[in-house]
Design a protein around this motif. Structure first.
Motif, mmCIF file in Angstrom:
data_model
loop_
_atom_site.group_PDB
_atom_site.id
_atom_site.type_symbol
_atom_site.label_atom_id
_atom_site.label_comp_id
_atom_site.label_asym_id
_atom_site.label_seq_id
_atom_site.Cartn_x
_atom_site.Cartn_y
_atom_site.Cartn_z
ATOM 1 N N LEU A 224 0.997 -1.225 -0.120
ATOM 2 C CA LEU A 224 0.016 0.164 0.139
ATOM 3 C C LEU A 224 1.163 1.112 -0.079
ATOM 4 N N VAL A 225 0.987 1.915 -0.859
ATOM 5 C CA VAL A 225 1.180 3.746 -1.189
ATOM 6 C C VAL A 225 0.410 4.150 -0.704
ATOM 7 N N GLU A 226 0.801 5.041 0.367
ATOM 8 C CA GLU A 226 -0.898 6.494 0.325
ATOM 9 C C GLU A 226 1.036 7.545 -0.166
ATOM 10 N N SER A 227 -0.086 9.085 -1.034
ATOM 11 C CA SER A 227 -0.149 9.864 -0.628
ATOM 12 C C SER A 227 -1.399 11.193 -1.246
ATOM 13 N N GLY A 228 -1.241 12.523 -0.929
ATOM 14 C CA GLY A 228 -1.775 13.087 -1.280
ATOM 15 C C GLY A 228 -2.232 13.820 0.449
ATOM 16 N N GLY A 229 -1.275 13.977 1.448
ATOM 17 C CA GLY A 229 -1.197 14.881 2.455
ATOM 18 C C GLY A 229 -1.046 16.554 2.508
ATOM 19 N N GLY A 230 -0.963 16.803 3.395
ATOM 20 C CA GLY A 230 0.175 18.276 3.349
ATOM 21 C C GLY A 230 -0.951 19.300 3.919
ATOM 22 N N MET A 231 -0.922 20.221 4.232
ATOM 23 C CA MET A 231 -1.402 20.856 5.131
ATOM 24 C C MET A 231 -2.439 22.264 4.543
ATOM 25 N N VAL A 232 -3.695 22.083 5.476
ATOM 26 C CA VAL A 232 -4.497 22.590 5.538
ATOM 27 C C VAL A 232 -5.319 23.719 6.746
ATOM 28 N N GLN A 233 -6.219 24.441 5.945
ATOM 29 C CA GLN A 233 -6.767 25.454 6.908
ATOM 30 C C GLN A 233 -7.631 24.881 7.671
ATOM 31 N N THR A 234 -8.388 24.859 8.383
ATOM 32 C CA THR A 234 -9.680 24.583 9.112
ATOM 33 C C THR A 234 -10.211 24.633 7.902
ATOM 34 N N GLY A 235 -11.598 24.258 7.462
ATOM 35 C CA GLY A 235 -12.817 23.905 6.146
ATOM 36 C C GLY A 235 -11.886 23.740 5.103
ATOM 37 N N GLY A 236 -10.636 23.740 5.282
ATOM 38 C CA GLY A 236 -10.048 22.725 3.719
ATOM 39 C C GLY A 236 -10.640 21.310 3.748
ATOM 40 N N SER A 237 -10.111 21.253 2.289
ATOM 41 C CA SER A 237 -10.268 20.308 1.348
ATOM 42 C C SER A 237 -8.803 19.178 1.289
ATOM 43 N N LEU A 238 -9.023 18.395 1.338
ATOM 44 C CA LEU A 238 -7.862 17.464 1.223
ATOM 45 C C LEU A 238 -8.146 15.679 0.340
ATOM 46 N N ARG A 239 -7.615 15.268 -0.998
ATOM 47 C CA ARG A 239 -8.127 14.551 -1.370
ATOM 48 C C ARG A 239 -7.077 13.303 -0.758
ATOM 49 N N LEU A 240 -6.659 11.916 -0.129
ATOM 50 C CA LEU A 240 -5.601 10.827 0.373
ATOM 51 C C LEU A 240 -5.773 9.871 -1.295
ATOM 52 N N SER A 241 -4.532 9.622 -1.647
ATOM 53 C CA SER A 241 -4.732 8.097 -2.684
ATOM 54 C C SER A 241 -3.913 6.835 -1.948
ATOM 55 N N CYS A 242 -4.522 5.719 -2.199
ATOM 56 C CA CYS A 242 -3.690 4.875 -1.806
ATOM 57 C C CYS A 242 -3.642 3.306 -2.581
ATOM 58 N N VAL A 243 -3.018 3.599 -3.700
ATOM 59 C CA VAL A 243 -2.505 2.627 -4.037
ATOM 60 C C VAL A 243 -1.434 1.013 -3.685
ATOM 61 N N ALA A 244 -2.942 0.476 -4.523
ATOM 62 C CA ALA A 244 -3.247 -1.567 -3.431
ATOM 63 C C ALA A 244 -2.628 -2.182 -4.671
ATOM 64 N N SER A 245 -0.997 -2.595 -3.860
ATOM 65 C CA SER A 245 -0.951 -3.983 -5.529
ATOM 66 C C SER A 245 -0.453 -5.385 -4.277
ATOM 67 N N GLY A 246 -0.769 -6.384 -5.094
ATOM 68 C CA GLY A 246 -1.055 -8.031 -4.588
ATOM 69 C C GLY A 246 -1.815 -8.579 -5.231
ATOM 70 N N ARG A 247 -2.558 -9.827 -4.776
ATOM 71 C CA ARG A 247 -2.886 -10.212 -5.419
ATOM 72 C C ARG A 247 -4.706 -10.312 -5.141
#
Length: 121
Positions: A4-27
Motif C-alpha cells: 500500500l502506498v499513500e499520497s496526498g497529505g499536506g497542510m490546510v486551514q480549517t474548513g479546507g479539503s484534501l484527498r488522500l490516495s492509496c495505491v494497492a498492489s497484490g493478488r
C-alpha cells in the motif's frame, strides 16, 4: 501480500479539503477490506473508515458527512476525500488492508507508510 502506498497529505486551514490516495498492489485485491487509520502525536491509532471492494464504506462517527472513501477498481486505488477539515483531524493517515472487517488496528496486517495531514486553526 499486499503493498500500500499513500499520497496526498499536506497542510490546510480549517474548513479546507484534501484527498488522500492509496495505491494497492497484490493478488486478489477484491477480497480485501481497504481503508484508513490515523494517529495523532501522543494518541493511539484511530479507525477512520474502511471499504470492501463492493459495498458501502463504514466510517468513524466524527467524520461522517465530511469524509468519503471511494475505490477505483481499475486503478487498484482507494481514495479518502476529506472536507470541512478541523484541527482535530491533524494526524498521520495510514492506508490499511485486511481480509476481514474490524475497527481494531490489530485486525489489519498490511499498512502503508502513512501521509501527514495538518489542519491549522
Amino acid at each position: 501480500q499486499v503493498q500500500l502506498v499513500e499520497s496526498g497529505g499536506g497542510m490546510v486551514q480549517t474548513g479546507g479539503s484534501l484527498r488522500l490516495s492509496c495505491v494497492a498492489s497484490g493478488r486478489n485485491l477484491n477480497e480485501y477490506f481497504i481503508g484508513w487509520f490515523r494517529q495523532a502525536p501522543g494518541k493511539e491509532r484511530e479507525f477512520v473508515g474502511v471499504s470492501a471492494w463492493s459495498g458501502g464504506p463504514i466510517y468513524l462517527d466524527s467524520v461522517i458527512g465530511r469524509f468519503t472513501i471511494s475505490r477505483d477498481n481499475a486503478k487498484d486505488t482507494v481514495y479518502l476525500q476529506m472536507n470541512s477539515l478541523k484541527p482535530d483531524d491533524t494526524a498521520r493517515y495510514y492506508c490499511v488492508a485486511s481480509l476481514s472487517y474490524s475497527r481494531r488496528s490489530d485486525n489489519y496486517p498490511y499498512w502503508g507508510q502513512g501521509t501527514q495531514v495538518t489542519v491549522s486553526p
